[in-house]
Design a protein around this motif. Structure first.
Motif, PDB file in Angstrom:
ATOM      1  N   THR A 121     -28.902 -16.885  61.655  1.00  0.00           N
ATOM      2  CA  THR A 121     -30.192 -18.368  61.208  1.00  0.00           C
ATOM      3  C   THR A 121     -28.439 -19.852  61.404  1.00  0.00           C
ATOM      4  OG1 THR A 121     -31.063 -17.040  60.451  1.00  0.00           O
ATOM      5  CG2 THR A 121     -31.025 -19.497  60.057  1.00  0.00           C
ATOM      6  N   ASP A 122     -27.243 -19.985  61.030  1.00  0.00           N
ATOM      7  CA  ASP A 122     -27.252 -21.076  61.780  1.00  0.00           C
ATOM      8  C   ASP A 122     -27.152 -20.823  62.824  1.00  0.00           C
ATOM      9  OD1 ASP A 122     -27.152 -21.951  58.916  1.00  0.00           O
ATOM     10  OD2 ASP A 122     -24.808 -21.091  58.649  1.00  0.00           O
ATOM     11  N   ALA A 123     -26.602 -20.543  63.770  1.00  0.00           N
ATOM     12  CA  ALA A 123     -26.555 -19.987  65.763  1.00  0.00           C
ATOM     13  C   ALA A 123     -28.074 -21.203  66.030  1.00  0.00           C
ATOM     14  CB  ALA A 123     -26.300 -19.446  65.722  1.00  0.00           C
ATOM     15  N   ILE A 124     -28.862 -20.075  65.572  1.00  0.00           N
ATOM     16  CA  ILE A 124     -30.295 -20.065  65.583  1.00  0.00           C
ATOM     17  C   ILE A 124     -30.710 -22.163  65.823  1.00  0.00           C
ATOM     18  CG2 ILE A 124     -32.485 -19.624  65.809  1.00  0.00           C
ATOM     19  CD1 ILE A 124     -31.859 -17.001  65.095  1.00  0.00           C
ATOM     20  N   ARG A 125     -30.323 -22.357  64.549  1.00  0.00           N
ATOM     21  CA  ARG A 125     -30.779 -23.617  64.025  1.00  0.00           C
ATOM     22  C   ARG A 125     -29.996 -24.598  64.948  1.00  0.00           C
ATOM     23  NH1 ARG A 125     -30.183 -23.654  58.800  1.00  0.00           N
ATOM     24  NH2 ARG A 125     -31.957 -22.823  58.425  1.00  0.00           N
ATOM     25  N   ALA A 126     -28.292 -24.591  65.338  1.00  0.00           N
ATOM     26  CA  ALA A 126     -27.688 -24.807  66.235  1.00  0.00           C
ATOM     27  C   ALA A 126     -28.943 -24.985  67.864  1.00  0.00           C
ATOM     28  CB  ALA A 126     -26.422 -24.792  66.634  1.00  0.00           C
ATOM     29  N   ILE A 127     -28.663 -24.388  67.798  1.00  0.00           N
ATOM     30  CA  ILE A 127     -29.746 -24.053  68.826  1.00  0.00           C
ATOM     31  C   ILE A 127     -30.844 -25.178  69.601  1.00  0.00           C
ATOM     32  CG2 ILE A 127     -31.079 -22.409  70.665  1.00  0.00           C
ATOM     33  CD1 ILE A 127     -28.570 -20.520  70.520  1.00  0.00           C
ATOM     34  N   ILE A 183     -36.316 -12.150  69.924  1.00  0.00           N
ATOM     35  CA  ILE A 183     -35.788 -11.464  68.932  1.00  0.00           C
ATOM     36  C   ILE A 183     -34.495  -9.991  70.487  1.00  0.00           C
ATOM     37  CG2 ILE A 183     -35.124  -9.385  67.449  1.00  0.00           C
ATOM     38  CD1 ILE A 183     -36.313 -11.359  66.309  1.00  0.00           C
ATOM     39  N   GLY A 184     -34.355 -10.193  71.513  1.00  0.00           N
ATOM     40  CA  GLY A 184     -33.637  -9.324  72.126  1.00  0.00           C
ATOM     41  C   GLY A 184     -32.643 -10.792  72.625  1.00  0.00           C
ATOM     42  N   ALA A 185     -32.808 -12.250  72.556  1.00  0.00           N
ATOM     43  CA  ALA A 185     -32.325 -12.658  72.724  1.00  0.00           C
ATOM     44  C   ALA A 185     -31.308 -13.589  72.236  1.00  0.00           C
ATOM     45  CB  ALA A 185     -32.537 -13.680  73.980  1.00  0.00           C
ATOM     46  N   PHE A 186     -31.962 -13.556  70.708  1.00  0.00           N
ATOM     47  CA  PHE A 186     -31.359 -14.203  69.401  1.00  0.00           C
ATOM     48  C   PHE A 186     -30.860 -13.326  68.363  1.00  0.00           C
ATOM     49  CE2 PHE A 186     -34.312 -17.299  72.373  1.00  0.00           C
ATOM     50  CZ  PHE A 186     -32.710 -18.760  72.846  1.00  0.00           C
ATOM     51  N   GLY A 187     -31.927 -12.612  68.475  1.00  0.00           N
ATOM     52  CA  GLY A 187     -31.526 -11.526  66.885  1.00  0.00           C
ATOM     53  C   GLY A 187     -29.958 -11.086  66.644  1.00  0.00           C
ATOM     54  N   HIS A 188     -29.406 -11.564  67.624  1.00  0.00           N
ATOM     55  CA  HIS A 188     -27.855 -10.944  66.921  1.00  0.00           C
ATOM     56  C   HIS A 188     -27.389 -11.854  66.080  1.00  0.00           C
ATOM     57  CE1 HIS A 188     -27.392 -12.331  71.000  1.00  0.00           C
ATOM     58  NE2 HIS A 188     -26.374 -12.923  70.847  1.00  0.00           N
ATOM     59  N   LEU A 189     -27.736 -13.538  66.467  1.00  0.00           N
ATOM     60  CA  LEU A 189     -26.831 -14.674  65.804  1.00  0.00           C
ATOM     61  C   LEU A 189     -27.700 -14.014  64.362  1.00  0.00           C
ATOM     62  CD1 LEU A 189     -28.145 -17.373  68.514  1.00  0.00           C
ATOM     63  CD2 LEU A 189     -25.860 -15.924  68.823  1.00  0.00           C
ATOM     64  N   PRO A 211     -36.596  -2.862  61.671  1.00  0.00           N
ATOM     65  CA  PRO A 211     -36.518  -2.513  60.551  1.00  0.00           C
ATOM     66  C   PRO A 211     -36.185  -3.680  59.909  1.00  0.00           C
ATOM     67  CG  PRO A 211     -34.787  -1.006  61.051  1.00  0.00           C
ATOM     68  CD  PRO A 211     -35.282  -1.423  62.469  1.00  0.00           C
ATOM     69  N   GLU A 212     -35.319  -4.761  60.608  1.00  0.00           N
ATOM     70  CA  GLU A 212     -34.617  -6.486  60.390  1.00  0.00           C
ATOM     71  C   GLU A 212     -35.699  -7.051  59.119  1.00  0.00           C
ATOM     72  OE1 GLU A 212     -30.925  -6.428  59.520  1.00  0.00           O
ATOM     73  OE2 GLU A 212     -30.938  -4.142  61.291  1.00  0.00           O
ATOM     74  N   ALA A 213     -35.113  -7.162  58.318  1.00  0.00           N
ATOM     75  CA  ALA A 213     -36.296  -8.411  57.655  1.00  0.00           C
ATOM     76  C   ALA A 213     -35.539  -9.935  57.733  1.00  0.00           C
ATOM     77  CB  ALA A 213     -36.513  -8.101  56.033  1.00  0.00           C
ATOM     78  N   GLU A 257     -37.033 -20.750  62.810  1.00  0.00           N
ATOM     79  CA  GLU A 257     -36.392 -21.468  64.104  1.00  0.00           C
ATOM     80  C   GLU A 257     -37.015 -20.634  65.119  1.00  0.00           C
ATOM     81  OE1 GLU A 257     -34.711 -23.682  64.082  1.00  0.00           O
ATOM     82  OE2 GLU A 257     -34.184 -24.215  61.842  1.00  0.00           O
ATOM     83  N   LEU A 258     -37.062 -19.036  63.891  1.00  0.00           N
ATOM     84  CA  LEU A 258     -37.817 -17.767  65.983  1.00  0.00           C
ATOM     85  C   LEU A 258     -38.709 -18.215  65.975  1.00  0.00           C
ATOM     86  CD1 LEU A 258     -36.597 -14.588  64.032  1.00  0.00           C
ATOM     87  CD2 LEU A 258     -35.240 -15.659  65.633  1.00  0.00           C
ATOM     88  N   ASP A 259     -39.786 -18.786  64.913  1.00  0.00           N
ATOM     89  CA  ASP A 259     -41.059 -18.971  65.204  1.00  0.00           C
ATOM     90  C   ASP A 259     -41.849 -20.292  66.540  1.00  0.00           C
ATOM     91  OD1 ASP A 259     -44.240 -18.852  64.819  1.00  0.00           O
ATOM     92  OD2 ASP A 259     -43.405 -21.039  64.526  1.00  0.00           O
ATOM     93  N   TYR A 260     -40.288 -21.210  66.213  1.00  0.00           N
ATOM     94  CA  TYR A 260     -40.482 -22.554  67.381  1.00  0.00           C
ATOM     95  C   TYR A 260     -40.238 -21.648  68.543  1.00  0.00           C
ATOM     96  CZ  TYR A 260     -38.769 -26.691  69.808  1.00  0.00           C
ATOM     97  OH  TYR A 260     -38.846 -27.459  70.224  1.00  0.00           O
ATOM     98  N   LEU A 261     -38.844 -20.668  68.810  1.00  0.00           N
ATOM     99  CA  LEU A 261     -38.257 -20.389  69.708  1.00  0.00           C
ATOM    100  C   LEU A 261     -39.713 -19.570  70.515  1.00  0.00           C
ATOM    101  CD1 LEU A 261     -34.846 -19.271  69.074  1.00  0.00           C
ATOM    102  CD2 LEU A 261     -35.986 -21.112  70.411  1.00  0.00           C
TER     103      LEU A 261
END
Length: 161
Positions: free
Chosen positions: A133-139, A125-131, A27-29, A37-41
């Motif tokens: 947005t800045d951490a995902i952007r760094a990746i 979401i399983g691999a990056f959802g806990h990060l 249910p996260e937004a 970022e997630l779309d790219y991944l």
């Protein structure tokens, strides 16, 4: 000459990809920056050590990060107009969440591409959802940096382009 709209790189395609991410995160937004970022991944999951990428590993694909925002926003608005995505206004601005109809809609999409999309969205979401947005952007920025250096190497004098 009549110009026909292509379903590729369209609000429909990016809207369905965003919907798959939001369904996996429910249910996260997610705000627009995070979705970009997630779309790219999701599309290039192989770049991030995940399952084979959904789209071909074309050179200079990291440049896609520069043009995704607007088309993903259009896709989200399209999905919201159909009741599949909810806009959530909070202290941090506008975020998006999968609506009630999202899961049944996505389950009805049975084409191999759609099923692969859902699997990759769950993986992302399983691999990056806990990060955050800045951490995902760094990746994803590392992919952009690698693409930039590869592009520059092919442009040096004496190198074949």
């Amino acid at each position: 000459m009549v110009r026909r709209a292509s379903p590729f790189n369209s609000p429909l395609e990016t809207g369905i990809r965003a919907l798959s991410i939001l369904e996996a995160a429910h249910p996260e937004a997610c705000d627009l920056h995070r979705l970009v970022e997630l779309d790219y991944l999701v599309v290039h999951s192989g770049d991030a050590g995940g399952p084979a990428s959904l789209h071909a590993a074309l050179p200079m694909r990291a440049g896609e990060l520069l043009v995704r925002r607007e088309i993903i926003e259009q896709g989200l608005l399209l999905m919201a107009s159909r009741g599949l995505v909810e806009r959530v206004v909070g202290p941090g601005g506008i975020s998006y969440r999968a609506g009630e109809a999202a899961s049944p809609y996505m389950a009805a999409l049975r084409a191999p591409y759609s099923m692969g999309l859902r699997a990759r969205a769950l993986w992302v979401i399983g691999a990056f959802g806990h990060l955050d947005t800045d951490a995902i952007r760094a990746i994803t920025s590392r992919f952009f940096d690698r693409w930039t250096s590869e592009f520059q190497l092919t442009q040096l004098p004496g190198r074949a382009s």
